[in-house]
Design a protein around this motif. Structure first.
Motif, PDB file in Angstrom:
ATOM      1  N   PRO A  99       0.787  -1.312   0.350  1.00  0.00           N
ATOM      2  CA  PRO A  99      -0.137  -0.063   0.185  1.00  0.00           C
ATOM      3  C   PRO A  99       0.527   1.574  -0.210  1.00  0.00           C
ATOM      4  CG  PRO A  99       0.107  -1.101   2.301  1.00  0.00           C
ATOM      5  CD  PRO A  99       0.681  -2.430   1.360  1.00  0.00           C
ATOM      6  N   GLY A 100       0.965   1.809  -0.444  1.00  0.00           N
ATOM      7  CA  GLY A 100       1.225   3.559  -0.760  1.00  0.00           C
ATOM      8  C   GLY A 100       2.307   3.226  -1.968  1.00  0.00           C
ATOM      9  N   ASP A 101       3.052   2.474  -2.218  1.00  0.00           N
ATOM     10  CA  ASP A 101       4.145   2.422  -3.270  1.00  0.00           C
ATOM     11  C   ASP A 101       3.668   3.456  -4.925  1.00  0.00           C
ATOM     12  OD1 ASP A 101       5.536   0.685  -1.624  1.00  0.00           O
ATOM     13  OD2 ASP A 101       5.766  -1.129  -3.266  1.00  0.00           O
ATOM     14  N   ASP A 102       2.376   3.122  -4.997  1.00  0.00           N
ATOM     15  CA  ASP A 102       1.999   4.267  -6.523  1.00  0.00           C
ATOM     16  C   ASP A 102       1.545   5.459  -5.683  1.00  0.00           C
ATOM     17  OD1 ASP A 102      -0.429   3.416  -4.537  1.00  0.00           O
ATOM     18  OD2 ASP A 102      -1.336   3.547  -6.389  1.00  0.00           O
ATOM     19  N   LEU A 103       2.073   6.167  -4.554  1.00  0.00           N
ATOM     20  CA  LEU A 103       2.040   7.416  -4.235  1.00  0.00           C
ATOM     21  C   LEU A 103       2.850   8.659  -4.332  1.00  0.00           C
ATOM     22  CD1 LEU A 103      -0.483   7.040  -0.952  1.00  0.00           C
ATOM     23  CD2 LEU A 103      -1.072   7.905  -2.938  1.00  0.00           C
ATOM     24  N   THR A 104       2.881   9.324  -5.202  1.00  0.00           N
ATOM     25  CA  THR A 104       4.095  10.239  -4.750  1.00  0.00           C
ATOM     26  C   THR A 104       4.503  10.644  -3.133  1.00  0.00           C
ATOM     27  OG1 THR A 104       3.169  11.819  -5.471  1.00  0.00           O
ATOM     28  CG2 THR A 104       3.799  11.292  -7.364  1.00  0.00           C
ATOM     29  N   GLN A 105       5.531  11.393  -3.308  1.00  0.00           N
ATOM     30  CA  GLN A 105       5.881  11.996  -2.154  1.00  0.00           C
ATOM     31  C   GLN A 105       5.408  12.848  -1.746  1.00  0.00           C
ATOM     32  OE1 GLN A 105       8.219  10.333   1.086  1.00  0.00           O
ATOM     33  NE2 GLN A 105       7.350  12.239   2.004  1.00  0.00           N
ATOM     34  N   ASP A 106       4.875  13.970  -2.520  1.00  0.00           N
ATOM     35  CA  ASP A 106       4.064  14.903  -2.512  1.00  0.00           C
ATOM     36  C   ASP A 106       2.600  14.494  -1.651  1.00  0.00           C
ATOM     37  OD1 ASP A 106       6.160  16.726  -3.225  1.00  0.00           O
ATOM     38  OD2 ASP A 106       5.766  17.514  -5.619  1.00  0.00           O
ATOM     39  N   GLN A 107       2.417  13.832  -2.610  1.00  0.00           N
ATOM     40  CA  GLN A 107       0.909  12.826  -2.471  1.00  0.00           C
ATOM     41  C   GLN A 107       0.742  12.294  -0.792  1.00  0.00           C
ATOM     42  OE1 GLN A 107       0.791  10.415  -5.852  1.00  0.00           O
ATOM     43  NE2 GLN A 107      -0.981  11.143  -6.661  1.00  0.00           N
ATOM     44  N   LEU A 108       2.064  12.160  -0.429  1.00  0.00           N
ATOM     45  CA  LEU A 108       1.585  11.412   1.142  1.00  0.00           C
ATOM     46  C   LEU A 108       1.895  12.155   1.984  1.00  0.00           C
ATOM     47  CD1 LEU A 108       4.115   8.616   0.832  1.00  0.00           C
ATOM     48  CD2 LEU A 108       1.992   8.363   1.582  1.00  0.00           C
ATOM     49  N   ILE A 109       2.488  14.198   1.641  1.00  0.00           N
ATOM     50  CA  ILE A 109       2.760  14.571   2.631  1.00  0.00           C
ATOM     51  C   ILE A 109       1.722  15.704   2.489  1.00  0.00           C
ATOM     52  CG2 ILE A 109       3.561  16.952   2.555  1.00  0.00           C
ATOM     53  CD1 ILE A 109       5.261  14.700   3.826  1.00  0.00           C
ATOM     54  N   SER A 110       0.348  15.492   1.227  1.00  0.00           N
ATOM     55  CA  SER A 110      -1.079  16.154   0.858  1.00  0.00           C
ATOM     56  C   SER A 110      -1.689  15.572   2.133  1.00  0.00           C
ATOM     57  CB  SER A 110      -1.639  16.198  -0.199  1.00  0.00           C
ATOM     58  OG  SER A 110      -2.305  16.843   0.065  1.00  0.00           O
ATOM     59  N   VAL A 111      -1.562  13.912   1.570  1.00  0.00           N
ATOM     60  CA  VAL A 111      -2.540  12.884   2.885  1.00  0.00           C
ATOM     61  C   VAL A 111      -2.292  13.771   4.488  1.00  0.00           C
ATOM     62  CG1 VAL A 111      -2.987  10.823   3.947  1.00  0.00           C
ATOM     63  CG2 VAL A 111      -3.528  11.283   1.579  1.00  0.00           C
ATOM     64  N   ALA A 112      -1.475  13.543   4.419  1.00  0.00           N
ATOM     65  CA  ALA A 112      -0.848  13.860   6.089  1.00  0.00           C
ATOM     66  C   ALA A 112      -1.288  15.341   6.707  1.00  0.00           C
ATOM     67  CB  ALA A 112       1.451  13.873   5.895  1.00  0.00           C
ATOM     68  N   LYS A 113      -1.104  16.450   5.554  1.00  0.00           N
ATOM     69  CA  LYS A 113      -1.188  17.915   5.554  1.00  0.00           C
ATOM     70  C   LYS A 113      -2.725  18.055   6.233  1.00  0.00           C
ATOM     71  CE  LYS A 113       1.975  20.510   3.483  1.00  0.00           C
ATOM     72  NZ  LYS A 113       2.735  21.226   3.144  1.00  0.00           N
ATOM     73  N   THR A 114      -3.279  17.218   5.606  1.00  0.00           N
ATOM     74  CA  THR A 114      -5.075  17.166   5.164  1.00  0.00           C
ATOM     75  C   THR A 114      -5.176  16.054   6.654  1.00  0.00           C
ATOM     76  OG1 THR A 114      -5.068  16.487   3.113  1.00  0.00           O
ATOM     77  CG2 THR A 114      -7.418  16.148   4.090  1.00  0.00           C
ATOM     78  N   MET A 115      -4.749  15.051   7.269  1.00  0.00           N
ATOM     79  CA  MET A 115      -5.111  14.750   8.484  1.00  0.00           C
ATOM     80  C   MET A 115      -4.687  15.448   9.563  1.00  0.00           C
ATOM     81  SD  MET A 115      -3.239  10.621   7.405  1.00  0.00           S
ATOM     82  CE  MET A 115      -3.437  10.062   9.028  1.00  0.00           C
ATOM     83  N   THR A 116      -3.584  16.398   9.439  1.00  0.00           N
ATOM     84  CA  THR A 116      -3.774  16.644  11.188  1.00  0.00           C
ATOM     85  C   THR A 116      -4.407  18.299  10.608  1.00  0.00           C
ATOM     86  OG1 THR A 116      -1.021  16.738  10.285  1.00  0.00           O
ATOM     87  CG2 THR A 116      -1.187  18.941  11.324  1.00  0.00           C
ATOM     88  N   ALA A 117      -4.393  19.055   9.752  1.00  0.00           N
ATOM     89  CA  ALA A 117      -5.929  20.363   9.199  1.00  0.00           C
ATOM     90  C   ALA A 117      -7.092  19.474  10.065  1.00  0.00           C
ATOM     91  CB  ALA A 117      -5.781  20.760   8.177  1.00  0.00           C
ATOM     92  N   ASN A 118      -7.763  18.795   9.691  1.00  0.00           N
ATOM     93  CA  ASN A 118      -8.762  17.982  10.202  1.00  0.00           C
ATOM     94  C   ASN A 118      -8.562  16.944  11.671  1.00  0.00           C
ATOM     95  OD1 ASN A 118     -10.745  18.495   7.842  1.00  0.00           O
ATOM     96  ND2 ASN A 118      -9.184  18.230   6.467  1.00  0.00           N
ATOM     97  N   THR A 119      -8.178  16.568  12.032  1.00  0.00           N
ATOM     98  CA  THR A 119      -8.151  16.604  13.409  1.00  0.00           C
ATOM     99  C   THR A 119      -7.790  17.363  14.389  1.00  0.00           C
ATOM    100  OG1 THR A 119      -6.251  15.415  12.849  1.00  0.00           O
ATOM    101  CG2 THR A 119      -6.518  15.234  14.950  1.00  0.00           C
TER     102      THR A 119
END
Length: 120
Positions: A99-119
Motif C-alpha cells: 500500500p502506498g507504493d503508487d503514491l508520490t511523496q507530494d501526495q503522501l505529504i498532502s494526505v498528512a497535511k489533510t489529516m493534521t488540518a482535520n484533527t
C-alpha cells in the motif's frame, strides 16, 4: 488497522461529499480527474493519528489506511489498502501488496497535511 478491519469500515462507509480532499490527479485509465478524499481520522494516542482515504476510480474504490506522528508530516506511512470494484477482477476484497507504493511523496505529504488540518 488490519485488512479485515479496513474491509469492515469500507463495507459500512457511507459517501460523504463534505469529506476533505487530500489530493487529486488525472487517471489515464479512467480518463478523468480523481479526487482522493479523507473519510476518517482517528486519534491513536501517544501523539499518533490515523486516517483512511477513499479513492473512487472508474472500476471501483480503494480505501487506504495511514498512520503518522502528529506534527511530523514526513512520518506518514500507508499500512493497508483494500479494493472494492464492479468488475470480476475486484469482486473479492483483499489487501494490496504494498500500500502506498503508487503514491508520490507530494501526495503522501498532502494526505498528512489533510489529516493534521482535520484533527481536533
Amino acid at each position: 488497522m488490519t485488512p479485515s478491519e479496513l474491509t469492515i469500515f469500507a463495507t459500512n462507509y457511507k459517501y460523504n461529499e463534505k469529506a476533505p480532499i487530500a489530493y487529486s490527479y488525472y487517471d489515464k485509465a479512467c480518463q478523468r480527474n480523481i479526487s482522493v478524499s479523507l473519510v476518517k481520522i482517528m486519534d491513536l494516542g501517544k501523539g499518533r493519528i490515523g486516517g483512511i482515504t477513499n479513492q473512487f476510480l472508474c472500476w471501483g474504490a480503494t480505501y487506504t489506511y495511514f498512520e503518522m506522528t502528529r506534527g511530523n508530516l514526513e512520518s506518514i506511512r500507508a499500512f493497508v489498502a483494500i479494493r472494492a470494484g464492479r468488475s470480476t477482477q475486484y469482486t473479492n476484497w483483499g489487501p494490496v501488496a504494498n500500500p502506498g507504493d503508487d503514491l508520490t511523496q507530494d501526495q503522501l505529504i498532502s494526505v498528512a497535511k489533510t489529516m493534521t488540518a482535520n484533527t481536533k
